[in-house]
Design a protein around this motif. Structure first.
Motif, PDB file in Angstrom:
ATOM      1  N   GLU A   1      -8.234   0.927   0.891  1.00 21.06           N
ATOM      2  CA  GLU A   1      -7.803  -0.187   0.055  1.00 21.06           C
ATOM      3  C   GLU A   1      -8.837  -1.314   0.038  1.00 21.06           C
ATOM      4  O   GLU A   1      -8.801  -2.171  -0.851  1.00 21.06           O
ATOM      5  CB  GLU A   1      -6.436  -0.691   0.549  1.00 21.06           C
ATOM      6  N   TYR A   2      -9.756  -1.301   0.979  1.00 21.26           N
ATOM      7  CA  TYR A   2     -10.819  -2.310   0.974  1.00 21.26           C
ATOM      8  C   TYR A   2     -11.739  -2.153  -0.237  1.00 21.26           C
ATOM      9  O   TYR A   2     -12.577  -3.031  -0.500  1.00 21.26           O
ATOM     10  CB  TYR A   2     -11.624  -2.244   2.273  1.00 21.26           C
ATOM     11  N   ARG A   3     -11.567  -1.088  -1.001  1.00 21.92           N
ATOM     12  CA  ARG A   3     -12.389  -0.873  -2.179  1.00 21.92           C
ATOM     13  C   ARG A   3     -11.868  -1.635  -3.413  1.00 21.92           C
ATOM     14  O   ARG A   3     -12.395  -1.471  -4.518  1.00 21.92           O
ATOM     15  CB  ARG A   3     -12.461   0.630  -2.490  1.00 21.92           C
ATOM     16  N   GLN A   4     -10.841  -2.475  -3.240  1.00 15.23           N
ATOM     17  CA  GLN A   4     -10.427  -3.352  -4.333  1.00 15.23           C
ATOM     18  C   GLN A   4     -11.553  -4.324  -4.693  1.00 15.23           C
ATOM     19  O   GLN A   4     -12.449  -4.578  -3.900  1.00 15.23           O
ATOM     20  CB  GLN A   4      -9.171  -4.143  -3.957  1.00 15.23           C
ATOM     21  N   ALA A   5     -11.493  -4.902  -5.887  1.00 14.97           N
ATOM     22  CA  ALA A   5     -12.563  -5.767  -6.386  1.00 14.97           C
ATOM     23  C   ALA A   5     -12.835  -6.951  -5.471  1.00 14.97           C
ATOM     24  O   ALA A   5     -13.983  -7.390  -5.339  1.00 14.97           O
ATOM     25  CB  ALA A   5     -12.227  -6.253  -7.793  1.00 14.97           C
ATOM     26  N   THR A   6     -11.798  -7.471  -4.832  1.00 16.04           N
ATOM     27  CA  THR A   6     -11.986  -8.611  -3.938  1.00 16.04           C
ATOM     28  C   THR A   6     -12.071  -8.191  -2.474  1.00 16.04           C
ATOM     29  O   THR A   6     -12.037  -9.035  -1.578  1.00 16.04           O
ATOM     30  CB  THR A   6     -10.852  -9.640  -4.107  1.00 16.04           C
ATOM     31  N   GLY A   7     -12.160  -6.899  -2.220  1.00 13.68           N
ATOM     32  CA  GLY A   7     -12.369  -6.416  -0.865  1.00 13.68           C
ATOM     33  C   GLY A   7     -11.137  -6.358   0.003  1.00 13.68           C
ATOM     34  O   GLY A   7     -11.255  -6.211   1.225  1.00 13.68           O
ATOM     35  N   ALA A   8      -9.939  -6.437  -0.580  1.00 17.57           N
ATOM     36  CA  ALA A   8      -8.719  -6.388   0.233  1.00 17.57           C
ATOM     37  C   ALA A   8      -7.507  -6.107  -0.648  1.00 17.57           C
ATOM     38  O   ALA A   8      -7.520  -6.353  -1.860  1.00 17.57           O
ATOM     39  CB  ALA A   8      -8.509  -7.694   1.003  1.00 17.57           C
ATOM     40  N   PHE A   9      -6.434  -5.638  -0.015  1.00 12.85           N
ATOM     41  CA  PHE A   9      -5.189  -5.306  -0.706  1.00 12.85           C
ATOM     42  C   PHE A   9      -4.546  -6.502  -1.386  1.00 12.85           C
ATOM     43  O   PHE A   9      -3.708  -6.347  -2.286  1.00 12.85           O
ATOM     44  CB  PHE A   9      -4.187  -4.713   0.294  1.00 12.85           C
ATOM     45  N   LYS A  10      -4.905  -7.708  -0.977  1.00  9.42           N
ATOM     46  CA  LYS A  10      -4.252  -8.921  -1.476  1.00  9.42           C
ATOM     47  C   LYS A  10      -4.307  -9.049  -2.993  1.00  9.42           C
ATOM     48  O   LYS A  10      -3.482  -9.755  -3.593  1.00  9.42           O
ATOM     49  CB  LYS A  10      -4.904 -10.155  -0.845  1.00  9.42           C
TER      50      LYS A  10
END
Length: 320
Positions: free
Chosen positions: A45-54
Motif C-alpha cells: 500500500e506504500y505504492r499510493q501516490a502520497t506514499g501511504a494508505f491515508k
C-alpha cells in the motif's frame, strides 16, 4: 456521523474514489512464508501516490464535502499530505495545521502539493485548535485523520481490494494507531468473510489504542519515541468510532519491541521494500514468532514509505 461504518458505506467509497487512488500490488514473501508456516502475502500500500494508505480516506472525505472555503486538519505528516493531494484534485484550498516539531521534509511535501502548512505551537494539540478555529470562523471542513466515518470508509476500500486479490486470505495483519485503517479494513473484510482473522500490530512504546482497550475506554498516555512513529499519538478522549470498531472487530493484538520493529524493517529492505517503521510491524511480528499463517494465507499490509532516508540507512546498519 453514524456510530459504525458499514459495508455499504465502504462500497460507495470504492465507487467514489476508484479513479483517484491506485490498486496497489501484492507480492508473495518466500522468506516470511517459511518462517510463518504458510503463505505470506505483502500488500504494498506504500505504492499510493502520497506514499501511504491515508490517501484512500482523505480522498473519500474530500469528495463528500459540500460548498466550503477549504479543508483543514492537524497532522504530523501522512494524513496532511493525503488531504493536500485530495484537495488539489478537487480544486479547493487546504490548510494543514502542524506543530513546530514536524520535520521540514514533511512540510515541504505538503506545500509542494499546493496546500498551506500552517505552523502553530509546540504540540499537535495546539495545531488542532487552529484547525477547529478554521472550521468555526472561516468555513473550512475539518477532516480528522482517523475518527471520521468518511475517512474510515475510504480506508475500508483496502479491505475490499485485499479480498479481490487474495480471496482465500485467512488473516489480515494491520498496523494499529488511531484505528482508522483497522476499523475500515476489518468492517469490509468481516462483512464479506465473517471467519477472517484481524490482527492489529503496534509498538510497546506509547500505543494509545492498546492502553485504551486494556481499561475499556479511551485514555491519554505519554507519546514516546519509536521506530513506528506513524503509530504514535492519542485516539481522542471523545473518540466516537474507531475505539468501538477496533474493540469489536479485532481478533488479536500484538505489541512489538523496538528491536522487533527494526528486524522487520531490515528484512523487508532486503526484499526491496524501503518503508517506514509502522509498515514493517507485520514482518516484525512474523520474525518474532508471534504471528503465523496457521489458519491459511496471511496478508501483511505495508502501509507507508515516508521514512527519512538517513534514518533508514542508520537502521540498516544496526544503529538504535
Amino acid at each position: 456521523m453514524p456510530d459504525v461504518v458499514t459495508l455499504d458505506d465502504i462500497m460507495a467509497a470504492r465507487d467514489r474514489i476508484g479513479d483517484q487512488v491506485r490498486i496497489t500490488p501484492f507480492q508473495p514473501s518466500a522468506s516470511l512464508s517459511q518462517i510463518a508456516g504458510g503463505p505470506v502475502w505483502l500488500k504494498c500500500e506504500y505504492r499510493q501516490a502520497t506514499g501511504a494508505f491515508k490517501l484512500r480516506g482523505a480522498t473519500n472525505a474530500v469528495a463528500r464535502v459540500g460548498k466550503v472555503a477549504g479543508v483543514t486538519t492537524a497532522s504530523t505528516g501522512n494524513h496532511g499530505r493525503a488531504l493536500a493531494h485530495a484537495a488539489r484534485a478537487k480544486g479547493i484550498p487546504a490548510i494543514i495545521c502542524m506543530s513546530r516539531l514536524v520535520p521540514q521534509n514533511k512540510l515541504d511535501a505538503i506545500t509542494e502539493l499546493g496546500a498551506e502548512a500552517r505552523i502553530i505551537g509546540d504540540s499537535q494539540d495546539e495545531a488542532f485548535l487552529e484547525a477547529i478555529r478554521l472550521q468555526r470562523d472561516e468555513g473550512f471542513a475539518l477532516i480528522p485523520p482517523f475518527d471520521h466515518s468518511d475517512v474510515i470508509a475510504g480506508q475500508g476500500t483496502l479491505g475490499l481490494e485485499i479480498l479481490d486479490q487474495i480471496p482465500d486470505a485467512a488473516t489480515i495483519a494491520i498496523p494499529l494507531s488511531g484505528g482508522g485503517l483497522l476499523a475500515g479494513v476489518a468492517a469490509a473484510a468481516k462483512a464479506l468473510r465473517p471467519d477472517i482473522r484481524i490482527v492489529g500490530i503496534s509498538m510497546e512504546r506509547g500505543a494509545a489504542m492498546a492502553a485504551s482497550l486494556d481499561v475499556g475506554h479511551p485514555i491519554e498516555i505519554p507519546e514516546l519515541p519509536t521506530l513506528a512513529d506513524s503509530l504514535g499519538g492519542g485516539i481522542g478522549l471523545k473518540n466516537r468510532l474507531t475505539f468501538a470498531m477496533v474493540r469489536d472487530l479485532m481478533d488479536d493484538l500484538i505489541l512489538l519491541t523496538e528491536d522487533q520493529i527494526a528486524d522487520g524493517l531490515r528484512h523487508l529492505a532486503r526484499d526491496g521494500h524501503m518503508i517506514e517503521g509502522a509498515a514493517a510491524v507485520g514482518a516484525g511480528a512474523v520474525l518474532s514468532g508471534r504471528l503465523r499463517a496457521d489458519y491459511g494465507p496471511l496478508v501483511l499490509i505495508l502501509s507507508g514509505e515516508n521514512i527519512d532516508p538517513l534514518r533508514h540507512a542508520e537502521i540498516m546498519k544496526g544503529t538504535p
